[in-house]
Scaffold this motif. Structure first.
Motif, PDB file in Angstrom:
ATOM      1  N   CYS A 299     -41.828  45.686 -14.621  1.00  0.00           N
ATOM      2  CA  CYS A 299     -41.906  44.387 -13.930  1.00  0.00           C
ATOM      3  C   CYS A 299     -40.654  44.062 -13.123  1.00  0.00           C
ATOM      4  CB  CYS A 299     -42.196  43.274 -14.924  1.00  0.00           C
ATOM      5  SG  CYS A 299     -41.056  43.239 -16.278  1.00  0.00           S
ATOM      6  N   CYS A 300     -39.581  44.829 -13.279  1.00  0.00           N
ATOM      7  CA  CYS A 300     -38.343  44.528 -12.559  1.00  0.00           C
ATOM      8  C   CYS A 300     -38.191  45.476 -11.364  1.00  0.00           C
ATOM      9  CB  CYS A 300     -37.155  44.692 -13.508  1.00  0.00           C
ATOM     10  SG  CYS A 300     -35.574  44.756 -12.647  1.00  0.00           S
ATOM     11  N   PRO A 301     -38.309  44.966 -10.158  1.00  0.00           N
ATOM     12  CA  PRO A 301     -38.230  45.845  -8.988  1.00  0.00           C
ATOM     13  C   PRO A 301     -36.834  46.439  -8.767  1.00  0.00           C
ATOM     14  CG  PRO A 301     -38.388  43.546  -8.315  1.00  0.00           C
ATOM     15  CD  PRO A 301     -38.598  43.566  -9.793  1.00  0.00           C
ATOM     16  N   GLY A 302     -35.794  45.780  -9.302  1.00  0.00           N
ATOM     17  CA  GLY A 302     -34.448  46.353  -9.216  1.00  0.00           C
ATOM     18  C   GLY A 302     -34.406  47.653 -10.017  1.00  0.00           C
ATOM     19  N   TRP A 303     -34.986  47.600 -11.181  1.00  0.00           N
ATOM     20  CA  TRP A 303     -35.074  48.770 -12.062  1.00  0.00           C
ATOM     21  C   TRP A 303     -35.956  49.853 -11.442  1.00  0.00           C
ATOM     22  CZ3 TRP A 303     -34.615  52.520 -15.309  1.00  0.00           C
ATOM     23  CH2 TRP A 303     -35.681  53.032 -16.046  1.00  0.00           C
ATOM     24  N   MET A 353     -38.604  32.978  -6.979  1.00  0.00           N
ATOM     25  CA  MET A 353     -38.101  33.994  -7.891  1.00  0.00           C
ATOM     26  C   MET A 353     -36.584  33.883  -8.066  1.00  0.00           C
ATOM     27  SD  MET A 353     -40.516  36.226  -8.904  1.00  0.00           S
ATOM     28  CE  MET A 353     -42.145  35.484  -8.921  1.00  0.00           C
ATOM     29  N   PRO A 354     -36.087  34.327  -9.208  1.00  0.00           N
ATOM     30  CA  PRO A 354     -34.635  34.346  -9.404  1.00  0.00           C
ATOM     31  C   PRO A 354     -34.013  35.611  -8.818  1.00  0.00           C
ATOM     32  CG  PRO A 354     -35.723  35.154 -11.353  1.00  0.00           C
ATOM     33  CD  PRO A 354     -36.822  34.781 -10.402  1.00  0.00           C
ATOM     34  N   CYS A 355     -34.742  36.281  -7.960  1.00  0.00           N
ATOM     35  CA  CYS A 355     -34.535  37.709  -7.691  1.00  0.00           C
ATOM     36  C   CYS A 355     -34.526  38.020  -6.198  1.00  0.00           C
ATOM     37  CB  CYS A 355     -35.707  38.426  -8.353  1.00  0.00           C
ATOM     38  SG  CYS A 355     -35.746  40.182  -8.136  1.00  0.00           S
ATOM     39  N   VAL A 356     -33.678  38.952  -5.790  1.00  0.00           N
ATOM     40  CA  VAL A 356     -33.662  39.404  -4.397  1.00  0.00           C
ATOM     41  C   VAL A 356     -34.610  40.605  -4.234  1.00  0.00           C
ATOM     42  CG1 VAL A 356     -32.196  40.292  -2.539  1.00  0.00           C
ATOM     43  CG2 VAL A 356     -31.302  38.571  -4.115  1.00  0.00           C
ATOM     44  N   VAL A 502     -36.539  47.619 -19.358  1.00  0.00           N
ATOM     45  CA  VAL A 502     -35.307  47.608 -18.554  1.00  0.00           C
ATOM     46  C   VAL A 502     -35.371  46.463 -17.552  1.00  0.00           C
ATOM     47  CG1 VAL A 502     -33.726  48.907 -17.077  1.00  0.00           C
ATOM     48  CG2 VAL A 502     -35.180  50.140 -18.700  1.00  0.00           C
ATOM     49  N   MET A 503     -34.336  45.653 -17.525  1.00  0.00           N
ATOM     50  CA  MET A 503     -34.164  44.634 -16.494  1.00  0.00           C
ATOM     51  C   MET A 503     -32.833  44.927 -15.803  1.00  0.00           C
ATOM     52  SD  MET A 503     -36.976  43.060 -16.987  1.00  0.00           S
ATOM     53  CE  MET A 503     -37.125  41.545 -16.119  1.00  0.00           C
ATOM     54  N   ALA A 504     -32.852  44.899 -14.477  1.00  0.00           N
ATOM     55  CA  ALA A 504     -31.659  45.319 -13.734  1.00  0.00           C
ATOM     56  C   ALA A 504     -30.479  44.355 -13.885  1.00  0.00           C
ATOM     57  CB  ALA A 504     -32.009  45.461 -12.254  1.00  0.00           C
ATOM     58  N   CYS A 505     -30.779  43.086 -14.007  1.00  0.00           N
ATOM     59  CA  CYS A 505     -29.677  42.116 -14.010  1.00  0.00           C
ATOM     60  C   CYS A 505     -29.184  41.851 -15.430  1.00  0.00           C
ATOM     61  CB  CYS A 505     -30.136  40.814 -13.356  1.00  0.00           C
ATOM     62  SG  CYS A 505     -30.560  41.073 -11.622  1.00  0.00           S
ATOM     63  N   PRO A 506     -27.879  41.747 -15.617  1.00  0.00           N
ATOM     64  CA  PRO A 506     -27.357  41.474 -16.954  1.00  0.00           C
ATOM     65  C   PRO A 506     -27.969  40.202 -17.539  1.00  0.00           C
ATOM     66  CG  PRO A 506     -25.582  42.103 -15.482  1.00  0.00           C
ATOM     67  CD  PRO A 506     -26.812  41.927 -14.626  1.00  0.00           C
ATOM     68  N   GLY A 508     -31.187  39.876 -17.962  1.00  0.00           N
ATOM     69  CA  GLY A 508     -32.549  39.743 -17.450  1.00  0.00           C
ATOM     70  C   GLY A 508     -32.590  38.808 -16.256  1.00  0.00           C
ATOM     71  N   CYS A 509     -33.798  38.359 -15.912  1.00  0.00           N
ATOM     72  CA  CYS A 509     -33.975  37.568 -14.676  1.00  0.00           C
ATOM     73  C   CYS A 509     -33.191  36.266 -14.687  1.00  0.00           C
ATOM     74  CB  CYS A 509     -35.438  37.246 -14.467  1.00  0.00           C
ATOM     75  SG  CYS A 509     -36.429  38.697 -14.265  1.00  0.00           S
ATOM     76  N   VAL A 510     -32.925  35.711 -15.869  1.00  0.00           N
ATOM     77  CA  VAL A 510     -32.123  34.485 -15.901  1.00  0.00           C
ATOM     78  C   VAL A 510     -30.772  34.700 -15.222  1.00  0.00           C
ATOM     79  CG1 VAL A 510     -33.114  33.182 -17.818  1.00  0.00           C
ATOM     80  CG2 VAL A 510     -31.574  35.093 -18.308  1.00  0.00           C
ATOM     81  N   GLY A 511     -30.292  35.943 -15.261  1.00  0.00           N
ATOM     82  CA  GLY A 511     -29.027  36.281 -14.589  1.00  0.00           C
ATOM     83  C   GLY A 511     -29.274  36.927 -13.230  1.00  0.00           C
ATOM     84  N   GLY A 512     -30.435  36.655 -12.648  1.00  0.00           N
ATOM     85  CA  GLY A 512     -30.866  37.345 -11.429  1.00  0.00           C
ATOM     86  C   GLY A 512     -30.009  37.064 -10.202  1.00  0.00           C
ATOM     87  N   GLY A 513     -30.124  37.964  -9.246  1.00  0.00           N
ATOM     88  CA  GLY A 513     -29.317  37.882  -8.028  1.00  0.00           C
ATOM     89  C   GLY A 513     -29.714  36.756  -7.089  1.00  0.00           C
TER      90      GLY A 513
HETATM   91 FE1  SF4 Z   1     -34.934  42.646 -12.066  1.00  0.00          FE
HETATM   92 FE2  SF4 Z   1     -32.859  41.098 -11.663  1.00  0.00          FE
HETATM   93 FE3  SF4 Z   1     -35.005  40.809 -10.180  1.00  0.00          FE
HETATM   94 FE4  SF4 Z   1     -35.103  40.108 -12.706  1.00  0.00          FE
HETATM   95  S1  SF4 Z   1     -33.852  39.165 -11.145  1.00  0.00           S
HETATM   96  S2  SF4 Z   1     -36.652  41.271 -11.623  1.00  0.00           S
HETATM   97  S3  SF4 Z   1     -33.753  41.611 -13.663  1.00  0.00           S
HETATM   98  S4  SF4 Z   1     -33.680  42.613 -10.224  1.00  0.00           S
END
Ligand code: SF4
Ligand code: HC1
Length: 575
Positions: A299-303, A353-356, A502-506, A508-513
């Motif tokens: 579910c994490c596109p960064g990952w 989204m919390p996410c780039v 696996v979530m890319a951001c430390p 998880g998404c709460v710490g998203g970019g």
């Molecule tokens: Fe993955 Fe970070 Fe986007 Fe969440 S915010 S989906 S952890 S890249």
């Protein structure tokens, strides 16, 4: 302990504490630009200089330790003069277009310059702007870069990708994509951590707010919005709303006021994802397919971007389930469009989204008999949502809790915790247990996969669960550097798992970019606690008990992993 004096205040600090940290612990903030605790302590900017009594030379407080008997001045005339010249020199190489800057009002350079009362810049250098693609979801404006190195360090030390590097020498020293590559050619995961750790507006997300405003204004379009789990844990931070006040119900009110036609909560499709991914996991697990390698969440596109560029041979171990964002987009343009009696092309889907990286994930194609475009048409980050709220002059205190629309209304606590590291795994295990045993486990039975803070555990939670004679070995990891270490262990045969999140951001998404920025301060753990609180107090805490998801299966998909689900809710992760 060491005894010393800072600005006339006698204090004690542990040995090996930096002067900056000792001052901070005692309510004396020292201005800084490049410093990031544990990540960038290189004294590159020299804004944090202090004066030590009896010494001629000023020293930087971020990388010098306290000593017994030190008498320190953080704001003496000499310190102020030096700091001011330093900041004036930084400004001489900065484009200073604050009025049109996305970070205006939340820029560390602007704040430091204002605090020093710099109202005129005595020096000015010619500023060259490096070319950059406007299409890429991550935008860099070199004329705003202050060469603090934070992006280099966070990408290198936390995310293990080393996308950025120093380029040039002398006054032409700058930061750019490593190896003289274009950003599109680099292995950027689009996690956006360089953005949230940048002190200025040099790094941002690609703005999609104008597209959304245009869609709202277009009478031909039906604008359908979804709000990701992690957004609710952070959107109130810049609006002065407490965690209790900043509910998802008020974000729904925001979108109705902005003019959206329908508003939904992504927790609904997180539950749908669990039905698909949980069923897939049990099928792959019991068939023996996961003997050598675990199934990885998808579910994490960064990952996903990371595994494709770093471990392409492991892509086949990813779950084929699309992410909740994509599943919801597909459901909106098919099931929901049919309910409304309109063609998919009329539906314009927007995700908050919390996410780039979601801006790139959204480009996944949607086939509904024939090609009907993308699952999702526009992605705005939490920060873009806040800009839209400001642009619409919405007064936060007037927002009221509203319910999302029908028929995809319900979202469970299991769906909400997707936004915190370990949440997807925990939600999946609750349902996998039910699928195996025909009864629910206690809702908190799998809380061992939750993070208990980042420093001690380096972002990895391992847990083994026994369901009768079935043993499931799990790990949940956040941060790509941690993910790399874990995968390398698996590859060396030093660790065996059946299911890995696996979530890319430390955190998880709460710490998203795409989340609000607090000068590099890490808030993911606190925000995650908020999601667990919402789960604890939710009426329903199991994805398989989501009645609207059950109805979706009855009326449309038939059952998890059906042919229709495979067509619309799964992917081969080719793009
Ligand atoms: Fe993955 Fe970070 Fe986007 Fe969440 S915010 S989906 S952890 S890249
Ligand atoms: Fe996430 Fe997810 S949890 S990936 O972080 O699986 O972005 O919040 O929306 O899609 O649900 C992000 C968050 C989000 C998806 C869900």
């Amino acid at each position: 302990m060491v005894n010393l004096t800072i600005d006339g205040k006698q204090i004690s600090a542990s040995e090996n504490t930096t002067i900056m940290e000792a001052a901070r612990q005692n309510g004396i903030p020292i201005p800084k630009l490049c410093y990031l605790k544990g990540i960038n302590e290189i004294a590159a900017c020299r804004v944090c200089v202090v004066e030590i009594e009896g010494k001629d030379k000023l020293i930087t407080s971020c990388n010098n330790m306290v000593e017994e008997g030190m008498i320190i001045y953080t704001n003496s005339p000499k310190v102020r003069r030096n700091r001011r010249t330093t900041v004036e020199l930084i400004l001489s190489q900065h484009n200073c277009e604050c009025v049109t800057c996305i970070r205006s009002g939340n820029c560390s350079l602007q704040r430091v310059a204002n605090d020093l009362n710099i109202i005129h810049i005595p020096f000015k250098m010619e500023i060259e702007k490096q070319p950059w693609s406007k299409e890429f979801p991550l935008i860099r404006d070199s004329s705003k870069c202050i060469k603090c190195m934070r992006c280099i360090q966070v990408c290198d030390k936390v995310q293990s990708l080393s996308i950025w590097d120093v380029e040039g020498t002398g006054s032409r020293t700058t930061i750019n994509v490593a190896g003289y590559k274009k950003i599109e050619e680099a292995a950027c995961s689009l996690c956006g951590q360089c953005i949230t750790h940048c002190p200025t507006g040099a790094l941002t997300e690609r703005d999609e707010t104008e597209k959304v405003w245009n869609a709202i204004a277009d009478p031909e379009k039906i604008v359908v919005v979804q709000i990701a789990p992690a957004v609710r844990a952070a959107w109130g931070e810049e609006l002065g709303l407490s965690r209790e006040e900043a509910t998802v119900g008020k974000i729904i009110d925001v979108w109705r006021r902005l003019g959206a036609d329908y508003v939904f909560d992504t927790s609904f499709s997180a539950d749908l994802t669990i039905m698909e991914e949980g069923t897939e996991f049990l099928q792959r697990f019991t068939s023996g397919e996961l003997k050598d390698r675990p199934m990885f969440t998808s579910c994490c596109p960064g990952w996903i971007r990371f595994i494709k560029s770093q471990y392409p041979h492991l892509v086949k171990y990813l779950s084929s389930a699309k992410s909740p964002q994509q599943m919801f987009g597909a459901v909106m343009k098919t099931y929901f469009a049919e309910k409304l009696g309109v063609s998919p092309e009329k539906i314009y889907t927007v995700s908050v989204m919390p996410c780039v990286a979601k801006k790139s994930e959204r480009e996944m194609d949607l086939y509904h008999g024939e090609y009907v475009g993308h699952d999702v048409d526009a992605v705005v980050t939490t920060r873009e949502l806040l800009r839209m709220i400001r642009a619409a002059h919405i007064e936060p205190s007037t927002l009221m809790d509203q319910e999302s629309d029908r028929p995809m209304q319900e979202g469970t606590g299991a769906g909400v915790i997707f936004g915190a590291t370990g949440g997807v795994m925990e939600a999946a295990l609750r349902t996998a247990y039910y699928l195996l045993k025909g009864e629910n486990p206690p809702a908190d039975a799998f809380q061992a996969v939750r993070s208990t803070g980042f420093n001690e555990h380096q972002g990895v939670q391992e847990a083994v669960f026994q369901v009768d004679d079935v043993t499931v070995r799990t790990a949940a990891v956040s941060g790509l550097g941690n993910a790399r270490a874990l995968i390398d262990k698996i590859e060396r045969g030093e660790a065996q798992y059946d299911f890995v999140e696996v979530m890319a951001c430390p955190g998880g998404c709460v710490g998203g970019g795409g989340q609000p920025i607090h000068d590099g301060e890490e808030l993911a753990f606190e925000r995650g606690k908020n999601l667990y609180y919402l789960d604890k107090n939710a009426d329903i805490r199991y994805s398989h008990e989501n009645q609207d998801v059950q109805k979706l299966y009855e009326e449309y998909f038939e059952k998890p992993n059906s042919h229709k689900s495979h067509m619309l809710l799964h992917t081969e992760h080719m793009k």
